[in-house]
Design a protein around this motif. Structure first.
Motif, mmCIF file in Angstrom:
data_model
loop_
_atom_site.group_PDB
_atom_site.id
_atom_site.type_symbol
_atom_site.label_atom_id
_atom_site.label_comp_id
_atom_site.label_asym_id
_atom_site.label_seq_id
_atom_site.Cartn_x
_atom_site.Cartn_y
_atom_site.Cartn_z
ATOM 1 N N LEU A 196 8.855 -16.614 -24.983
ATOM 2 C CA LEU A 196 8.241 -17.302 -23.840
ATOM 3 C C LEU A 196 9.225 -18.240 -23.142
ATOM 4 O O LEU A 196 9.250 -18.318 -21.909
ATOM 5 C CB LEU A 196 6.996 -18.069 -24.285
ATOM 6 N N VAL A 197 10.042 -18.939 -23.926
ATOM 7 C CA VAL A 197 11.058 -19.813 -23.327
ATOM 8 C C VAL A 197 12.043 -18.981 -22.515
ATOM 9 O O VAL A 197 12.410 -19.346 -21.387
ATOM 10 C CB VAL A 197 11.778 -20.642 -24.414
ATOM 11 N N TRP A 198 12.481 -17.849 -23.055
ATOM 12 C CA TRP A 198 13.413 -16.966 -22.350
ATOM 13 C C TRP A 198 12.774 -16.439 -21.064
ATOM 14 O O TRP A 198 13.399 -16.411 -20.008
ATOM 15 C CB TRP A 198 13.821 -15.852 -23.296
ATOM 16 N N TYR A 199 11.521 -16.029 -21.118
ATOM 17 C CA TYR A 199 10.831 -15.526 -19.935
ATOM 18 C C TYR A 199 10.658 -16.631 -18.887
ATOM 19 O O TYR A 199 10.930 -16.411 -17.701
ATOM 20 C CB TYR A 199 9.462 -14.949 -20.323
ATOM 21 N N LEU A 200 10.190 -17.799 -19.325
ATOM 22 C CA LEU A 200 10.006 -18.902 -18.376
ATOM 23 C C LEU A 200 11.331 -19.363 -17.772
ATOM 24 O O LEU A 200 11.379 -19.734 -16.599
ATOM 25 C CB LEU A 200 9.276 -20.060 -19.038
ATOM 26 N N ALA A 201 12.400 -19.341 -18.547
ATOM 27 C CA ALA A 201 13.722 -19.694 -18.012
ATOM 28 C C ALA A 201 14.110 -18.724 -16.900
ATOM 29 O O ALA A 201 14.663 -19.135 -15.864
ATOM 30 C CB ALA A 201 14.766 -19.679 -19.122
ATOM 31 N N TYR A 202 13.811 -17.454 -17.086
ATOM 32 C CA TYR A 202 14.097 -16.455 -16.053
ATOM 33 C C TYR A 202 13.299 -16.751 -14.777
ATOM 34 O O TYR A 202 13.847 -16.767 -13.672
ATOM 35 C CB TYR A 202 13.766 -15.064 -16.591
ATOM 36 N N VAL A 203 12.002 -16.997 -14.943
ATOM 37 C CA VAL A 203 11.145 -17.245 -13.783
ATOM 38 C C VAL A 203 11.541 -18.541 -13.076
ATOM 39 O O VAL A 203 11.679 -18.578 -11.844
ATOM 40 C CB VAL A 203 9.656 -17.278 -14.198
ATOM 41 N N VAL A 204 11.749 -19.605 -13.827
ATOM 42 C CA VAL A 204 12.109 -20.899 -13.233
ATOM 43 C C VAL A 204 13.465 -20.805 -12.539
ATOM 44 O O VAL A 204 13.640 -21.330 -11.427
ATOM 45 C CB VAL A 204 12.098 -22.011 -14.312
ATOM 46 N N THR A 205 14.412 -20.112 -13.147
ATOM 47 C CA THR A 205 15.725 -19.950 -12.512
ATOM 48 C C THR A 205 15.609 -19.141 -11.225
ATOM 49 O O THR A 205 16.261 -19.451 -10.229
ATOM 50 C CB THR A 205 16.713 -19.282 -13.480
ATOM 51 N N ALA A 206 14.778 -18.107 -11.241
ATOM 52 C CA ALA A 206 14.593 -17.296 -10.034
ATOM 53 C C ALA A 206 13.999 -18.127 -8.899
ATOM 54 O O ALA A 206 14.343 -17.932 -7.737
ATOM 55 C CB ALA A 206 13.699 -16.099 -10.339
ATOM 56 N N ILE A 207 13.123 -19.081 -9.236
ATOM 57 C CA ILE A 207 12.475 -19.903 -8.213
ATOM 58 C C ILE A 207 13.389 -21.032 -7.748
ATOM 59 O O ILE A 207 13.502 -21.300 -6.557
ATOM 60 C CB ILE A 207 11.146 -20.467 -8.750
ATOM 61 N N THR A 208 14.029 -21.697 -8.704
ATOM 62 C CA THR A 208 14.793 -22.901 -8.355
ATOM 63 C C THR A 208 16.242 -22.634 -7.976
ATOM 64 O O THR A 208 16.852 -23.467 -7.308
ATOM 65 C CB THR A 208 14.774 -23.905 -9.515
ATOM 66 N N ALA A 209 16.797 -21.519 -8.393
ATOM 67 C CA ALA A 209 18.210 -21.236 -8.090
ATOM 68 C C ALA A 209 18.378 -19.804 -7.582
ATOM 69 O O ALA A 209 19.013 -18.972 -8.228
ATOM 70 C CB ALA A 209 19.058 -21.469 -9.332
ATOM 71 N N PRO A 210 17.819 -19.502 -6.413
ATOM 72 C CA PRO A 210 17.929 -18.132 -5.904
ATOM 73 C C PRO A 210 19.380 -17.736 -5.621
ATOM 74 O O PRO A 210 19.737 -16.562 -5.725
ATOM 75 C CB PRO A 210 17.086 -18.131 -4.633
ATOM 76 N N GLY A 211 20.220 -18.710 -5.291
ATOM 77 C CA GLY A 211 21.634 -18.400 -5.051
ATOM 78 C C GLY A 211 22.315 -17.905 -6.312
ATOM 79 O O GLY A 211 23.132 -16.979 -6.267
ATOM 80 N N LEU A 212 21.988 -18.521 -7.441
ATOM 81 C CA LEU A 212 22.555 -18.085 -8.721
ATOM 82 C C LEU A 212 22.083 -16.681 -9.073
ATOM 83 O O LEU A 212 22.877 -15.832 -9.478
ATOM 84 C CB LEU A 212 22.163 -19.062 -9.841
ATOM 85 N N MET A 213 20.797 -16.437 -8.886
ATOM 86 C CA MET A 213 20.240 -15.128 -9.230
ATOM 87 C C MET A 213 20.760 -14.019 -8.302
ATOM 88 O O MET A 213 20.834 -12.873 -8.713
ATOM 89 C CB MET A 213 18.717 -15.170 -9.189
ATOM 90 N N ALA A 214 21.131 -14.381 -7.072
ATOM 91 C CA ALA A 214 21.619 -13.385 -6.114
ATOM 92 C C ALA A 214 23.113 -13.114 -6.272
ATOM 93 O O ALA A 214 23.647 -12.213 -5.622
ATOM 94 C CB ALA A 214 21.327 -13.853 -4.691
ATOM 95 N N ARG A 215 23.792 -13.877 -7.110
ATOM 96 C CA ARG A 215 25.237 -13.713 -7.288
ATOM 97 C C ARG A 215 25.537 -12.324 -7.850
ATOM 98 O O ARG A 215 24.990 -11.913 -8.871
ATOM 99 C CB ARG A 215 25.759 -14.789 -8.239
#
Length: 147
Positions: free
Chosen positions: A73-92
């Protein structure tokens, strides 16, 4: 063809085996519990549930499932939170059209398969035999009710 069913063991069942005197070997594992008389099935199941063996099976289950579930759950939530809060990082981009979000998303699938395999291995090595023994004992005790 019979697959590896952990709840079936033809040799342990004693079906069709002779004891040397022409009689059949009693079904059940060695040291099985003698049938209880005067108890209802509900009493027997409550007694088994309160037994130390049953509690140990439950402890082994919880020791694996609770930390594994929390970690996933922590791994999944980290993915979701990162996708929401750091779209630039996820788009790299990582390689060509593959970006960090795609790699992390595929990592979610890989983690699911690895966790499923780890759960099955843990159950097979640490819980199945004890649960089968409990099942044998419970069946032996409930078999005595109808007599």
């Amino acid at each position: 063809m019979r697959l590896g069913d952990p709840w079936y063991d033809a040799l342990a069942s004693g079906w069709g085996e002779l004891d040397g005197t022409g009689g059949f070997v009693p079904a059940g594992p060695p040291g099985s519990v003698p049938p209880q008389r005067g108890h209802s099935a509900a009493d027997i199941y409550v007694e088994v549930q309160r037994s130390e063996a049953f509690q140990e099976v439950r402890r082994r289950y919880r020791r694996f499932v609770v930390p594994a579930t929390l970690a996933f759950l922590v791994w999944y939530l980290a993915y979701v939170v990162t996708a929401i809060t750091a779209p630039g990082l996820m788009a790299r981009p990582v390689a060509g059209a593959v970006n960090v979000a795609m790699v992390a998303g595929l990592g979610q699938f890989l983690t699911t398969f690895l966790l499923t395999g780890a759960y099955a291995r843990h159950a097979r090595l640490r819980r199945d035999r004890a649960a089968l023994d409990l099942r044998w004992d419970t069946q032996e005790m409930t078999r005595g009710i109808g007599r």
